[in-house]
Design a protein around this motif. Structure first.
Motif, PDB file in Angstrom:
ATOM      1  N   THR A 158       0.826  -1.210   0.000  1.00 42.27           N
ATOM      2  CA  THR A 158       0.000   0.000   0.000  1.00 42.27           C
ATOM      3  C   THR A 158       0.857   1.256   0.000  1.00 42.27           C
ATOM      4  O   THR A 158       0.441   2.298  -0.501  1.00 42.27           O
ATOM      5  CB  THR A 158      -0.930   0.003   1.216  1.00 42.27           C
ATOM      6  N   ASP A 159       2.062   1.165   0.555  1.00 43.46           N
ATOM      7  CA  ASP A 159       2.979   2.297   0.500  1.00 43.46           C
ATOM      8  C   ASP A 159       3.620   2.431  -0.875  1.00 43.46           C
ATOM      9  O   ASP A 159       3.842   3.534  -1.372  1.00 43.46           O
ATOM     10  CB  ASP A 159       4.085   2.144   1.555  1.00 43.46           C
ATOM     11  N   PHE A 160       3.928   1.295  -1.492  1.00 36.46           N
ATOM     12  CA  PHE A 160       4.594   1.322  -2.796  1.00 36.46           C
ATOM     13  C   PHE A 160       3.668   1.741  -3.927  1.00 36.46           C
ATOM     14  O   PHE A 160       4.117   2.343  -4.903  1.00 36.46           O
ATOM     15  CB  PHE A 160       5.148  -0.078  -3.134  1.00 36.46           C
ATOM     16  N   THR A 161       2.395   1.405  -3.835  1.00 38.88           N
ATOM     17  CA  THR A 161       1.539   1.464  -5.019  1.00 38.88           C
ATOM     18  C   THR A 161       0.438   2.510  -4.954  1.00 38.88           C
ATOM     19  O   THR A 161      -0.440   2.521  -5.814  1.00 38.88           O
ATOM     20  CB  THR A 161       0.883   0.091  -5.253  1.00 38.88           C
ATOM     21  N   SER A 162       0.451   3.394  -3.976  1.00 44.84           N
ATOM     22  CA  SER A 162      -0.512   4.487  -3.949  1.00 44.84           C
ATOM     23  C   SER A 162       0.052   5.630  -4.775  1.00 44.84           C
ATOM     24  O   SER A 162       0.943   6.347  -4.332  1.00 44.84           O
ATOM     25  CB  SER A 162      -0.761   4.943  -2.509  1.00 44.84           C
ATOM     26  N   THR A 163      -0.444   5.791  -5.997  1.00 46.05           N
ATOM     27  CA  THR A 163       0.153   6.767  -6.904  1.00 46.05           C
ATOM     28  C   THR A 163      -0.897   7.661  -7.521  1.00 46.05           C
ATOM     29  O   THR A 163      -2.089   7.360  -7.535  1.00 46.05           O
ATOM     30  CB  THR A 163       0.895   6.062  -8.050  1.00 46.05           C
ATOM     31  N   GLU A 164      -0.433   8.789  -8.031  1.00 50.48           N
ATOM     32  CA  GLU A 164      -1.288   9.677  -8.801  1.00 50.48           C
ATOM     33  C   GLU A 164      -0.470  10.246  -9.952  1.00 50.48           C
ATOM     34  O   GLU A 164       0.764  10.255  -9.918  1.00 50.48           O
ATOM     35  CB  GLU A 164      -1.826  10.799  -7.922  1.00 50.48           C
ATOM     36  N   VAL A 165      -1.141  10.686 -10.968  1.00 50.38           N
ATOM     37  CA  VAL A 165      -0.481  11.245 -12.138  1.00 50.38           C
ATOM     38  C   VAL A 165      -0.916  12.691 -12.273  1.00 50.38           C
ATOM     39  O   VAL A 165      -2.101  12.996 -12.287  1.00 50.38           O
ATOM     40  CB  VAL A 165      -0.849  10.467 -13.418  1.00 50.38           C
ATOM     41  N   ALA A 166       0.041  13.599 -12.369  1.00 52.35           N
ATOM     42  CA  ALA A 166      -0.261  15.016 -12.519  1.00 52.35           C
ATOM     43  C   ALA A 166       0.745  15.639 -13.467  1.00 52.35           C
ATOM     44  O   ALA A 166       1.951  15.514 -13.268  1.00 52.35           O
ATOM     45  CB  ALA A 166      -0.224  15.730 -11.166  1.00 52.35           C
ATOM     46  N   GLU A 167       0.245  16.293 -14.503  1.00 50.98           N
ATOM     47  CA  GLU A 167       1.088  16.985 -15.469  1.00 50.98           C
ATOM     48  C   GLU A 167       2.147  16.053 -16.067  1.00 50.98           C
ATOM     49  O   GLU A 167       3.275  16.452 -16.309  1.00 50.98           O
ATOM     50  CB  GLU A 167       1.748  18.202 -14.816  1.00 50.98           C
ATOM     51  N   GLY A 168       1.756  14.791 -16.297  1.00 54.43           N
ATOM     52  CA  GLY A 168       2.678  13.857 -16.941  1.00 54.43           C
ATOM     53  C   GLY A 168       3.782  13.342 -16.055  1.00 54.43           C
ATOM     54  O   GLY A 168       4.670  12.631 -16.515  1.00 54.43           O
ATOM     55  N   VAL A 169       3.779  13.690 -14.769  1.00 52.09           N
ATOM     56  CA  VAL A 169       4.821  13.239 -13.850  1.00 52.09           C
ATOM     57  C   VAL A 169       4.219  12.205 -12.909  1.00 52.09           C
ATOM     58  O   VAL A 169       3.185  12.447 -12.285  1.00 52.09           O
ATOM     59  CB  VAL A 169       5.400  14.421 -13.035  1.00 52.09           C
ATOM     60  N   TYR A 170       4.873  11.069 -12.808  1.00 46.92           N
ATOM     61  CA  TYR A 170       4.399  10.021 -11.907  1.00 46.92           C
ATOM     62  C   TYR A 170       4.977  10.297 -10.532  1.00 46.92           C
ATOM     63  O   TYR A 170       6.181  10.351 -10.362  1.00 46.92           O
ATOM     64  CB  TYR A 170       4.852   8.648 -12.407  1.00 46.92           C
ATOM     65  N   PHE A 183     -13.383  -6.128 -18.854  1.00 48.93           N
ATOM     66  CA  PHE A 183     -12.205  -6.089 -17.995  1.00 48.93           C
ATOM     67  C   PHE A 183     -11.760  -4.662 -17.684  1.00 48.93           C
ATOM     68  O   PHE A 183     -11.192  -4.394 -16.628  1.00 48.93           O
ATOM     69  CB  PHE A 183     -11.059  -6.852 -18.670  1.00 48.93           C
ATOM     70  N   GLY A 184     -11.995  -3.748 -18.631  1.00 53.49           N
ATOM     71  CA  GLY A 184     -11.570  -2.366 -18.420  1.00 53.49           C
ATOM     72  C   GLY A 184     -12.266  -1.685 -17.266  1.00 53.49           C
ATOM     73  O   GLY A 184     -11.787  -0.655 -16.776  1.00 53.49           O
ATOM     74  N   ASN A 185     -13.376  -2.224 -16.810  1.00 54.67           N
ATOM     75  CA  ASN A 185     -14.059  -1.661 -15.645  1.00 54.67           C
ATOM     76  C   ASN A 185     -13.765  -2.443 -14.372  1.00 54.67           C
ATOM     77  O   ASN A 185     -14.290  -2.116 -13.313  1.00 54.67           O
ATOM     78  CB  ASN A 185     -15.573  -1.645 -15.875  1.00 54.67           C
ATOM     79  N   LEU A 186     -12.937  -3.473 -14.495  1.00 49.71           N
ATOM     80  CA  LEU A 186     -12.628  -4.306 -13.334  1.00 49.71           C
ATOM     81  C   LEU A 186     -11.177  -4.191 -12.898  1.00 49.71           C
ATOM     82  O   LEU A 186     -10.897  -4.029 -11.707  1.00 49.71           O
ATOM     83  CB  LEU A 186     -12.966  -5.775 -13.654  1.00 49.71           C
ATOM     84  N   VAL A 187     -10.241  -4.264 -13.842  1.00 52.04           N
ATOM     85  CA  VAL A 187      -8.817  -4.279 -13.504  1.00 52.04           C
ATOM     86  C   VAL A 187      -8.093  -3.226 -14.329  1.00 52.04           C
ATOM     87  O   VAL A 187      -7.938  -3.374 -15.545  1.00 52.04           O
ATOM     88  CB  VAL A 187      -8.194  -5.665 -13.776  1.00 52.04           C
ATOM     89  N   THR A 188      -7.687  -2.154 -13.678  1.00 47.91           N
ATOM     90  CA  THR A 188      -6.866  -1.118 -14.310  1.00 47.91           C
ATOM     91  C   THR A 188      -5.739  -0.751 -13.359  1.00 47.91           C
ATOM     92  O   THR A 188      -5.799  -1.066 -12.162  1.00 47.91           O
ATOM     93  CB  THR A 188      -7.686   0.143 -14.636  1.00 47.91           C
ATOM     94  N   TRP A 189      -4.726  -0.062 -13.874  1.00 50.50           N
ATOM     95  CA  TRP A 189      -3.531   0.182 -13.056  1.00 50.50           C
ATOM     96  C   TRP A 189      -3.811   1.086 -11.865  1.00 50.50           C
ATOM     97  O   TRP A 189      -3.175   0.970 -10.815  1.00 50.50           O
ATOM     98  CB  TRP A 189      -2.413   0.751 -13.924  1.00 50.50           C
ATOM     99  N   ASN A 190      -4.767   2.009 -12.000  1.00 50.62           N
ATOM    100  CA  ASN A 190      -5.058   2.936 -10.903  1.00 50.62           C
ATOM    101  C   ASN A 190      -6.459   2.751 -10.327  1.00 50.62           C
ATOM    102  O   ASN A 190      -6.920   3.562  -9.526  1.00 50.62           O
ATOM    103  CB  ASN A 190      -4.894   4.385 -11.376  1.00 50.62           C
ATOM    104  N   GLY A 191      -7.146   1.687 -10.728  1.00 49.43           N
ATOM    105  CA  GLY A 191      -8.465   1.403 -10.178  1.00 49.43           C
ATOM    106  C   GLY A 191      -9.605   2.144 -10.832  1.00 49.43           C
ATOM    107  O   GLY A 191     -10.769   1.940 -10.472  1.00 49.43           O
TER     108      GLY A 191
END
Length: 675
Positions: A217-229, A524-532
């Motif tokens: 949960t620490d490694f994989t809580s991410t957001e994308v803003a202005e093209g920067v991960y 599947f696109g509504n079930l499993v995606t990289w950011n939920g």
């Protein structure tokens, strides 16, 4: 969600392993099979309840009502080892889209294998295999290990179950322990994957040292803003430091995070049989065929894909690591597809097909970027993991039915079986159509989503993977025609005519064939995606058809059809075309048939270089210098002890004389010193 059901999902297979392992030898064969199958059946039902609750209940614990984003939920988590206040190893149950997906895949395939084995593990006269109960105990242990791996809440828990999966596969591959080739194959699988797991462990240590956490949960809580991960609020400060150039530790031009991720991927390469750590998988076919379906088609080999998917937000931070995954996956996919075109053992054809298809998934994850169709490659890779598990397990179980009927793995003994084994013929054909990517079978949808994602990343890799897809259709229909068409099967004198197998073996084939026909329509696109986040605004049975890039789909479908037509011309009936092609390209055929001599290369490196050039001098030094020194010291001590042992004779008169002479000498020395 209450932790009762998740705990039972893990505890029941472990209980079956202990019961069958300790008391199975006292049970009658059918009892052990029924007990193991029933235990896995209950586990499957509970896994389905858990997955459906996660995906469709609308529980705010699992989905954000405003953004429709699927969340990660830790059902339970208990402390096990505490190194520091923050560096704690826990054992728990993490529920999110990919773990829920794998719960369904693992339990479904495992139950089918348990049911199928009740028929496969006895011959046509009803005689059970020796060690039948032990076989079911090992199946339960493997299922427990894989389930513990996919629901791990932290990377160290994953590593523990990762190693337990390796031990389980060793036991299952070497089930026929009186057979030298099976023993050799089990050792080969164990040793090769141990080398890979060393890299995995080093990656875990590096990652945890700089981040101060093991938790996913620490490694994989991410957001994308202005093209920067970037890592979102609440994630370990150590990861933030890594992705800031001014603070990121560097080694040989790459950040520590890159090195950690590449080392972790090395573990995935071993489990998923990526080059150059692929050599164990084809030989692992020495185990019973249901083992091949369970371990090497649907569950164990996807562990590497699951590992990359689990840490995908971290891989997004270091694009170099994703590029490595793409290159390794693409090379492996083409290599395995070429080799599969020349094999005569039907299980080895399917083994190399598995390597190629797993590489497809790796490439899909490697090309995934959030800016292209919301990370389409991630969804496509996991979609293909799901569909491939079903139709590849189907193909392996069909192969088991063929081997059970004929008594040989060699397709040359299987010509013209479509009339003798109609159910196996139809289900095998469905599996071939699915893996070839023919509409509307499952493989069409997942494969074309991968090709679309690949095209969005690079035209080169799109053309490359399209070629691999064409080869896949070709070698699978080559195998299909050689087994079921070609020329009529002649039954040797004294042998029974081949026929479809008992219902315990046939029912799993029918179920998996139906799933292979329908699984492509799962949204599947509504079930499993990289950011939920959900990819489709509206969902229906034809959602995936509407979502396809039909330009890509049309091209890939045309490639598959051309490949199938080519296989039909060459292999439907006996003709000289295969021999002509072999003679036209003898060097290429020879290299493909001998697996590009990877095994010979490993033997040369180990025997000639490691054993001959390195181990022999070390052994000489050990024998002659180290052992010689110790032997010399022992010799000197022994001779000295023989020389002085007369001083302890027990003769009192001799002791008096020695004492007197010693006293006189001491007095003389003292007198000389005083003068």
């Amino acid at each position: 969600m209450e932790p009762v059901i998740p705990i039972i999902i893990l505890a029941l297979p472990l209980t079956m392993f202990l019961v069958l392992g300790l008391f199975g030898h006292k049970m009658k064969h059918p009892v052990a099979g029924v007990l193991g199958t029933a235990g896995m059946g209950v586990t499957m039902v509970l896994a389905y309840i858990t997955a459906f609750t996660y995906f469709f209940s609308g529980n705010p614990e699992f989905i954000d009502a405003d953004t429709h984003t699927r969340l990660q939920a830790i059902v339970f988590n208990v402390d096990w080892l505490a190194f520091t206040d923050s560096l704690v190893i826990r054992l728990g149950f993490l529920l999110d889209p990919i773990s829920a997906l794998l719960l369904v895949v693992i339990t479904t395939i495992s139950f089918m294998v348990h049911l199928y084995s009740n028929g496969y593990m006895r011959d046509h006269h009803g005689v059970w295999e020796t060690g039948f109960q032990r076989f079911y105990a090992f199946l339960s242990l493997f299922s427990f290990s894989m389930l513990g791996l996919v629901v791990a809440t932290n990377i160290f828990q994953m590593y523990i179950f990762w190693e337990l999966v390796g031990a389980s596969s060793y036991l299952l591959i070497g089930f026929y322990y009186t057979k030298p080739s099976a023993v050799s194959a089990s050792k080969k699988a164990f040793i090769v994957t141990r080398f890979a797991d060393l890299g995995f462990l080093l990656g875990i240590l590096v990652l945890s040292f700089y981040t101060g956490t093991f938790n996913f949960t620490d490694f994989t809580s991410t957001e994308v803003a202005e093209g920067v991960y970037r890592v979102s609020e609440g994630t370990a400060e150590g990861i933030r430091a890594m992705i800031q150039n001014s603070a990121a530790p560097m080694f040989m031009g790459a950040s520590v995070l890159t090195w950690a991720l590449v080392l972790i991927f090395m573990g995935g390469m071993g489990k998923s049989a990526m080059m150059p750590l692929h050599i164990w998988l084809p030989d692992a076919m020495e185990g019973p065929t249901p083992v091949s379906a369970l371990i090497h088609a649907a569950t164990m080999v996807v562990a590497g894909v699951y590992l990359v998917a689990r840490l995908f937000p971290l891989y997004l931070m270091e694009e170099a690591s994703l590029n490595i995954i793409v290159v390794v996956g693409a090379l492996t996919a083409l290599y395995a597809a070429m080799v599969a075109c020349t094999q005569i053992d039907i299980k080895r054809v399917l083994a190399f097909s598995t390597i190629s298809q797993i590489a497809f998934m790796m490439v899909s994850l490697g090309v995934a970027r959030p800016e292209f169709h919301h990370g389409l490659g991630y969804m496509a890779g996991m979609f293909h993991l799901f569909t491939h598990a079903m139709f590849k397990a189907l193909l392996f179980l069909c192969a088991g039915a063929l081997i059970h009927a004929i008594g040989s793995n060699d397709y040359t003994a299987m010509h013209g079986l479509r009339k003798h084994m109609p159910i196996t013929h139809i289900t095998f054909l469905i599996g071939c159509l699915a893996i070839a990517g023919i509409i509307p079978f499952a493989g069409f949808f997942s494969k074309d989503e991968i090709l679309t994602a690949t095209l969005g990343h690079s035209t080169l890799w799109y053309v490359w993977m399209s070629l691999v897809a064409g080869l896949t259709a070709f070698y699978m229909f080559r195998l299909y025609y050689l087994i079921f068409w070609w020329k009529e099967h002649k039954v040797p004198a004294g042998h029974h005519a081949p026929h479809d197998q008992p219902w315990t073996m046939t029912l799993p084939l029918v179920i998996l064939a139906v799933v292979s026909c329908l699984a492509g329509f799962v949204p599947f696109g509504n079930l499993v995606t990289w950011n939920g986040e959900e990819m489709f605004e509206s969902v229906s049975f034809i959602t995936n058809l509407k979502a396809l890039d039909w330009t890509v789909a049309s091209v890939s479908l045309a490639v598959a059809v051309v490949a199938i037509l080519l296989a039909t011309v060459m292999y439907k009936k006996e003709n000289p075309l295969p021999s002509k092609m072999k003679n036209a390209l003898p060097a290429l055929w020879r290299w493909c048939h001998h697996r590009f001599y990877w095994d010979e290369l490993y033997m040369f490196i180990t025997h000639k270089i490691i054993f001959g050039c390195i181990s022999k001098p070390i052994a000489w030094f050990d024998r002659h210098i180290v052992d010689g020194t110790m032997d010399g010291i022992a010799y000197v001590v022994q001779r000295s002890s023989y020389a002085i042992r007369t001083l302890q004779s027990g003769n009192i008169q001799k002791y008096v004389w020695v004492y007197l002479i010693g006293a006189l000498l001491l007095g003389a020395v003292t007198a000389v010193c005083l003068m």
